[in-house]
Structure formats: C-alpha cells, structure tokens
Design an enzyme around this catalytic site. Structure first.
Site, PDB file in Angstrom:
ATOM      1  N   GLU A 107       7.536  26.756  -2.934  1.00  0.00           N
ATOM      2  CA  GLU A 107       7.578  25.777  -3.966  1.00  0.00           C
ATOM      3  C   GLU A 107       7.548  24.296  -2.962  1.00  0.00           C
ATOM      4  OE1 GLU A 107       7.066  25.800  -6.916  1.00  0.00           O
ATOM      5  OE2 GLU A 107       7.259  28.003  -7.094  1.00  0.00           O
ATOM      6  N   ASP A 155       0.383  17.894 -12.572  1.00  0.00           N
ATOM      7  CA  ASP A 155       0.337  18.989 -13.436  1.00  0.00           C
ATOM      8  C   ASP A 155       0.565  19.277 -14.615  1.00  0.00           C
ATOM      9  OD1 ASP A 155       3.273  19.202 -13.202  1.00  0.00           O
ATOM     10  OD2 ASP A 155       3.640  21.050 -12.740  1.00  0.00           O
ATOM     11  N   THR A 168       8.698  16.502 -11.845  1.00  0.00           N
ATOM     12  CA  THR A 168       9.040  17.370 -11.106  1.00  0.00           C
ATOM     13  C   THR A 168      10.293  17.268 -10.206  1.00  0.00           C
ATOM     14  OG1 THR A 168       7.256  18.948 -11.623  1.00  0.00           O
ATOM     15  CG2 THR A 168       8.633  19.668  -9.904  1.00  0.00           C
TER      16      THR A 168
END
Length: 446
Positions: free
Chosen positions: A232, A250, A255
């Site tokens: 990640e 995305d 995020t």
C-alpha cells in the site's frame, strides 16, 4: 483499502483508471422473490461451542453437513452472524440438528451490542424453521435461545439470513466492493481454532519450529502490518502512515492513515466519529458535516484545510489509537476470526486480512465473502477436513481472479510474488526471514 500509490501512478499514466425492542411475530411460509441470501460465508460468533469442530462458522458456510453446537444443558445460548453492513432483514431460515430451540428469538443489531427482537416463539419443534415476512434491519442477526427442546444444547446445520441491499442511510461503501463500514465483532472462545487432527492436514512443511500462534502473536501481527504496508505504501514502516493523506485519484476522495481510510467509502467517517467521541474538540471534528456529505463520492466539498487538520491530529496518541482500533474492528479482527474458524494458520490469517483490506468484507463475488466462497467450491478448508495448503492455493487463485476484474487491482504481485511464494515455501506460519516482491520492489523482514 486504497490501492498502492505506486500502482495508482502507473495505472493513471497508462489511462487505466476511472473514477469510481418491539417484538414482531412473523409468519412462516415461502421465500419472497426478492430475498437475497446475506449470511453465507460471513463471520459468525456464538455464546459457546460444544467442541472445536462445531464452531459458529459451520452454520453459515453453505455446507449442510456441518453444524454449530452449543455447550450442552445450558440456557440461554446464541449464535450471531455479521452481514458486513446494515441490511433490511426479511427472512431467516434455521435448519436444526436434533438439539433444537423450543423458545428462541431472532434479533437484529446495528452494532452487535444493542438488540431488537423481530421474531419469537415458545413452541419450537425442531426440523426446519423458515421464517418469512420478517420486518427488521441490522448488520448483526442472531438466534437467541432461552429454552432448549432437548436435554442437550442448541445445534444448527444452517443459519440463513435473507434480505435486501444495505439501507439508504448506510455509507455507500456497504453497497459496493472494496469497502464496508464495520461494527465490533466479538472474538473469543466461540470462534475457536480447530485442532490439527488427522482430518486437518498440512501438506506443506512449515519452516522454523513449532506450529506458531497465528496473528494473535503481536510479533506476527506486526509482520502482517509490514506486508500490507509494502503493497500500500511501498514501505515497511507502517507506523509512519498515521499522518499520511492524499487524493490518489481512484474516485474515493481522500485516502489517509495506516489502512487507507477513504472519505468516499465510509470508513474515514467512522474513524473521525470514533475519534470525536474520545476527543470532542479534536482538529477533525469540525469537518464531520462535510465528511457525511461527501461520503460515497470523490468530492472535497467543505474539506478545505482537512489534510492539515489530519496531519495535526496524527500527533495525538488518541488519534493513532483510534486508527489502530478501527483497523482492528473493521478488517483485522473479522478476518482473523474467520480464518481461525476455517482452521488456517498465520499465513492464511494474513491472506484473509489482506483480502478484506483490499476488497471489503461483503458477500459480493469480488469482495472477501465471494472470494472465500469461490475458494471453498474448489477445496475444503482444514476445519472441514481439507489440506491447508490446497485450500490456501484455491483462496489465492480466487483472490487473484477477483483482482483482475478491476483495473486498479489488476497487478496481482501482492499475491503471486508474496503470499503465494510463502505458501510454495511451506511457510504456513510466516516464520522469518521473509523475502518477497510487490510491484517489482524487493522487501525483507528478519
């Protein structure tokens, strides 16, 4: 979970990404045409088990030959299933073994703690109870037995919960692959790890010594965090990610944090709400109204200054603890509980956790529940007498197939050159040293 920032960049450059207690006494009859089976393959818990081979997960595994059995001669007892999100519940089907419930209730809960009864009877007679036209909703559904129909305990072959999609007020993450807001899952002796009997065979030879303790071992849990972080964050330093925040393009908004909490998928909102309950005047609390509005979208509306507030909050130990707790509540604990119920060790527990992190814990084909179901169609898990290595091979095959259906996940190296490599080495307990590659980069622990 967000996709690796390194992978996102490569895909974006290639143009591969697209934005993305009232008691109701129910009737018993035929299934409504719109009912969907919600419980199969979901994490299950129980008040007790008669033996390790009769765990709660057996009642929701889709195999009519396996069953849950409670401790004998004790009332009350219960079995509960976590649907992964709040759903309207319209039907429950119980297929009892000889030990049935004479008096029992069907209850729903949004959080696994506060229960509402939607069906009750004091005249159960065993066999199959097909309860339709129920009216309730919840993320958790349980059978709560208050009086046994035999001298033994309670035993259920099939505990099936039917309903429709998540309620309109739920985070959109519960309605699409990749995310789902989670409530606490009670982990305890009711979800035991099956013994390694002759019927639960390890065909690979573990490296190192001893059978290991699984991810309950803090050192093994830290290894799991490092493995996820390599995919990640392109780094083994997962603790450096508490302050991380960006929009990686995305379609999920911001995020952030150690597990990629997203403003567009519900789990960031859950985190900030949990943090605000602990520290009401925290830097992120003023953004809660905006977070609720942007949930389900890529929008930043009302979030001006939010990244700076996140970085400031990350200096607060209460916020880092909240991130840890939400990670465990949403992903780690449910994954490990289900893996233990299926009889797999540290590698399998990590494989479940990593899949739940990326795909979400829902029952859809490309979510964790669907991946596990596909694997079980190919091989039995150890808890059902299968080979651990054969079952994990089937699980990783199903996981890679699910990843290839989505452009942002189409690089399967986190499976093929990491988890599958450990499996081929026979390292079922994640003994160090570990070496692997993700997205072409090499990593080592130990």
């Amino acid at each position: 979970m967000h996709v690796s920032r390194r992978l996102i960049g490569a895909l974006a450059a290639a143009g591969a990404l697209m934005a993305i207690p009232l008691v109701v006494w129910a009737n018993v009859g035929a299934e409504a045409a719109t009912d969907t089976l919600l419980s199969q393959g979901r994490p299950a818990t129980a008040s007790s088990v008669e033996s390790e081979e009769l765990s709660a997960g057996n009642a929701v595994d889709g195999d009519g030959r396996t069953r849950w059995g409670s401790e004998e001669g004790v009332d009350p007892q219960w079995i509960a299933v976590d649907l992964g999100a709040v759903h309207p519940v319209t039907r429950v089907r119980l297929r009892w073994e000889t030990a049935y419930g004479k008096a029992y209730e069907i209850q729903t809960s949004p959080d696994g703690e506060n229960w509402k009864t939607i069906y009750g009877t004091t005249s159960g007679d065993g066999g199959t109870d097909d309860l339709t036209r129920l009216s309730g909703e919840g993320r958790f559904v349980r059978m709560y037995g208050s009086a046994r129909g035999t001298k033994w305990g309670y035993s259920i072959f099939d505990f099936e919960v039917y309903g429709t999609g998540p309620t309109a007020g739920d985070p959109p993450s519960a309605r699409k692959p990749g995310r789902a807001s989670q409530a606490p899952l009670v982990i305890g002796s009711d979800v035991p790890r099956p013994s390694r009997s002759a019927a639960t065979t390890r065909t690979a030879t573990p490296t190192g010594s001893g059978a290991g303790t699984g991810l309950a071992d803090p050192a093994k849990k830290d290894i799991a965090m490092q493995l996820v972080s390599s995919a990640e964050n392109s780094s083994l330093d997962w603790k450096a990610q508490y302050k991380y925040i960006e929009d990686i393009g995305d379609g999920r908004g911001y995020t952030a944090g150690i597990i990629g909490f997203c403003s567009g998928t519900g789990d960031m909102l859950d985190l900030v709400e949990a943090y605000t309950q602990r520290v009401p005047g925290n830097p992120l609390a003023p953004f809660l109204p905006a977070l609720r509005k942007v949930n389900g979208s890529a929008s930043h509306a009302g979030l001006d200054g939010f990244p700076a507030a996140w970085a400031k909050a990350a200096a607060d130990p209460q916020f880092t603890k909240a991130q840890d707790d939400e990670r465990d509540r949403v992903y780690f604990n449910p994954a490990v509980a289900q893996a233990k119920a299926d009889g797999v060790g540290a590698l399998g527990q990590f494989a479940y956790y990593d899949a739940m992190v990326m795909h979400g814990p829902g029952p859809d084909a490309d979510s964790f529940g669907g991946i596990r179901k596909a694997a079980m169609a190919k091989a039995k898990p150890p808890a059902q007498g299968g080979s651990e290595s054969a079952y994990l091979t089937a699980f990783l095959d199903a996981r890679a197939a699910a990843m290839r259906t989505e452009a942002a996940h189409s690089d399967t190296s986190r499976v093929d050159t990491a988890q599958r490599q450990f499996l081929q080495q026979g390292n079922l307990d994640l003994h160090t040293p570990l070496t692997w590659k993700v997205y072409g980069e090499s990593y080592r622990i130990g």
